[in-house]
Design a protein around this motif. Structure first.
Motif, PDB file in Angstrom:
ATOM      1  N   PRO A 110     -10.904   5.507  11.103  1.00  0.00           N
ATOM      2  CA  PRO A 110      -9.692   6.286  10.826  1.00  0.00           C
ATOM      3  C   PRO A 110      -8.567   5.473  10.203  1.00  0.00           C
ATOM      4  CG  PRO A 110      -9.876   5.810  13.163  1.00  0.00           C
ATOM      5  CD  PRO A 110     -11.153   5.362  12.541  1.00  0.00           C
ATOM      6  N   ASP A 111      -8.585   4.145  10.377  1.00  0.00           N
ATOM      7  CA  ASP A 111      -7.545   3.307   9.781  1.00  0.00           C
ATOM      8  C   ASP A 111      -8.112   1.911   9.563  1.00  0.00           C
ATOM      9  OD1 ASP A 111      -7.657   2.254  12.333  1.00  0.00           O
ATOM     10  OD2 ASP A 111      -5.730   3.063  12.963  1.00  0.00           O
ATOM     11  N   GLY A 112      -7.247   0.972   9.189  1.00  0.00           N
ATOM     12  CA  GLY A 112      -7.711  -0.376   8.905  1.00  0.00           C
ATOM     13  C   GLY A 112      -8.508  -0.473   7.619  1.00  0.00           C
ATOM     14  N   THR A 113      -8.299   0.476   6.709  1.00  0.00           N
ATOM     15  CA  THR A 113      -9.070   0.534   5.472  1.00  0.00           C
ATOM     16  C   THR A 113      -8.254   0.000   4.292  1.00  0.00           C
ATOM     17  OG1 THR A 113      -8.333   2.743   4.797  1.00  0.00           O
ATOM     18  CG2 THR A 113     -10.173   2.618   6.360  1.00  0.00           C
ATOM     19  N   LEU A 114      -8.929  -0.150   3.165  1.00  0.00           N
ATOM     20  CA  LEU A 114      -8.236  -0.547   1.945  1.00  0.00           C
ATOM     21  C   LEU A 114      -7.122   0.438   1.617  1.00  0.00           C
ATOM     22  CD1 LEU A 114      -7.959  -2.240  -0.669  1.00  0.00           C
ATOM     23  CD2 LEU A 114      -9.715  -0.759  -1.676  1.00  0.00           C
ATOM     24  N   LEU A 115      -7.385   1.733   1.794  1.00  0.00           N
ATOM     25  CA  LEU A 115      -6.362   2.741   1.507  1.00  0.00           C
ATOM     26  C   LEU A 115      -5.106   2.503   2.332  1.00  0.00           C
ATOM     27  CD1 LEU A 115      -6.825   6.500   0.877  1.00  0.00           C
ATOM     28  CD2 LEU A 115      -5.166   5.761   2.586  1.00  0.00           C
ATOM     29  N   ASN A 116      -5.257   2.201   3.607  1.00  0.00           N
ATOM     30  CA  ASN A 116      -4.080   1.924   4.448  1.00  0.00           C
ATOM     31  C   ASN A 116      -3.323   0.704   3.940  1.00  0.00           C
ATOM     32  OD1 ASN A 116      -6.409   2.903   6.670  1.00  0.00           O
ATOM     33  ND2 ASN A 116      -4.443   3.923   6.856  1.00  0.00           N
ATOM     34  N   GLY A 117      -4.058  -0.312   3.516  1.00  0.00           N
ATOM     35  CA  GLY A 117      -3.417  -1.499   2.972  1.00  0.00           C
ATOM     36  C   GLY A 117      -2.713  -1.230   1.657  1.00  0.00           C
ATOM     37  N   LEU A 118      -3.283  -0.361   0.829  1.00  0.00           N
ATOM     38  CA  LEU A 118      -2.643  -0.007  -0.443  1.00  0.00           C
ATOM     39  C   LEU A 118      -1.308   0.694  -0.201  1.00  0.00           C
ATOM     40  CD1 LEU A 118      -5.746   1.270  -2.452  1.00  0.00           C
ATOM     41  CD2 LEU A 118      -4.428  -0.809  -2.918  1.00  0.00           C
ATOM     42  N   LEU A 119      -1.271   1.585   0.785  1.00  0.00           N
ATOM     43  CA  LEU A 119      -0.027   2.303   1.076  1.00  0.00           C
ATOM     44  C   LEU A 119       1.065   1.350   1.556  1.00  0.00           C
ATOM     45  CD1 LEU A 119      -1.418   5.487   2.870  1.00  0.00           C
ATOM     46  CD2 LEU A 119      -0.483   5.336   0.553  1.00  0.00           C
ATOM     47  N   TYR A 120       0.674   0.301   2.262  1.00  0.00           N
ATOM     48  CA  TYR A 120       1.657  -0.704   2.695  1.00  0.00           C
ATOM     49  C   TYR A 120       2.125  -1.533   1.507  1.00  0.00           C
ATOM     50  CZ  TYR A 120       3.742  -4.523   5.389  1.00  0.00           C
ATOM     51  OH  TYR A 120       4.613  -5.461   5.910  1.00  0.00           O
ATOM     52  N   HIS A 121       1.186  -1.927   0.654  1.00  0.00           N
ATOM     53  CA  HIS A 121       1.511  -2.761  -0.503  1.00  0.00           C
ATOM     54  C   HIS A 121       2.367  -2.015  -1.516  1.00  0.00           C
ATOM     55  CE1 HIS A 121       0.847  -5.804  -3.628  1.00  0.00           C
ATOM     56  NE2 HIS A 121       0.607  -4.800  -4.459  1.00  0.00           N
TER      57      HIS A 121
END
Length: 327
Positions: A110-121
């Motif tokens: 559900p989290d800890g994915t590349l997508l989650n990291g992209l949203l932070y970046h």
């Protein structure tokens, strides 16, 4: 990227008889037809100041007015994740994805994915469907991915992928000795029994084409460079297994490791304990959505594949430098 889209244009008489959504897709190519249809239904894309339906026919000469706000495209949360950024500008982001990183949230991740990291970046990616991700790599495949930072860039990249003008080349360590390059043209679909796997299918699969060439041969393995013409799920892994040269470490398609006779304990351990499929997206080339320039990126092999290659080279140098017969 601004959150508000404002456009006004006139429908040319040459478009008389066309559906509104069809004409809008031609006149406003920066946005997908599905998104334009949504704006039409919401009354944000009007005809001569009035709301219309996507299927309404045009006569030519009408004024189309678009006034829409880009809403968040998902409910995922930003997370600080180490991203290896290879290139970034106002429209594109190119990542060298590390093995073990899931690209997109799903039931088991559900989290800890590349997508989650992209949203932070890049927080503005929340307004882009799937945070700008236009193609994926398997969790345990490393290497290059391109991300769209704007809707026009996303539309362009999706079209380039559809037209097969994006060049994607992968390095892979395959089991067995491959004597020469070739092409695998074999349709792929969901495995009939094991729904976690894909398979080459005689009927009902989607077209899948992989070109490969030999880069380096070892006693019982081959380093190959694969180029995708299509982009099906697990395509290289399925196609290499189909020609009886599955990738080292592949948990779904690899089978038992093939060991050279009298292999050193270090090589045996390296092959038996390799933690993932030995597959790396090494080269990426495309046309920049804004400038029209051809862009190219490369990513070096990750440490685990380099270590395995060194073990295979050492095995060849130990006086046993004749590869086994192909198989």
């Amino acid at each position: 990227m601004t959150d508000q889209v404002e456009l006004e244009l006139e429908v040319p008489t040459s478009m008389a008889g066309q559906r509104l959504d069809q004409a809008a897709a031609e006149l406003i190519p920066d946005y997908s037809r599905a998104r334009l249809q949504g704006w039409i239904r919401a009354g944000q894309l009007t005809v001569d100041g009035r709301a219309a339906r996507p299927r309404d026919k045009l006569f030519g000469g009408e004024r189309l007015q678009l006034s829409a706000e880009l809403e968040p495209a998902g409910e995922w949360r930003p997370q600080q994740i180490d991203l290896r950024v290879v290139y970034e500008d106002t429209s594109l982001l190119v990542i060298d994805k590390q093995p073990g990183l899931v690209v997109h949230p799903a039931a088991g991740n559900p989290d800890g994915t590349l997508l989650n990291g992209l949203l932070y970046h890049c927080p503005s990616l929340e307004k882009i469907p799937r945070a700008g991700i236009v193609h994926r790599l398997d969790k345990d495949t490393s290497g290059l991915m391109v991300v769209a930072k704007t809707l026009p860039a996303q539309t362009s990249l999706v079209e380039q992928l559809k037209q097969r003008t994006v060049s994607r080349q992968y390095d892979a360590i395959a089991q067995g000795v491959i004597t020469g390059g070739g092409t695998v043209d074999a349709a792929i679909g969901r495995h009939r029994q094991n729904r976690l796997k894909m398979a080459v299918l005689d009927h009902g699969g989607k077209e899948a084409i992989t070109h490969y060439r030999v880069e380096e041969r070892f006693r019982a393995h081959t380093l190959v460079r694969c180029q995708l013409e299509t982009g099906r799920t697990h395509q290289i892994r399925v196609h290499m297994a189909h020609i009886r040269h599955p990738l080292v470490g592949d948990p779904l398609y690899g089978g038992r490791p093939r060991l050279p006779p009298e292999a050193s304990p270090e090589l045996v351990q390296g092959l038996q304990q390799f933690p993932r499929q030995a597959l790396h997206a090494a080269e990426l080339a495309l046309v920049h959505p804004d400038t029209g320039r051809e862009m190219h990126w490369s990513a070096p092999l990750p440490a685990d594949m380099l270590q395995l290659l060194e073990l295979l080279r050492t095995d060849m140098r130990r006086g046993r430098n004749t590869p086994l017969t192909a198989g």
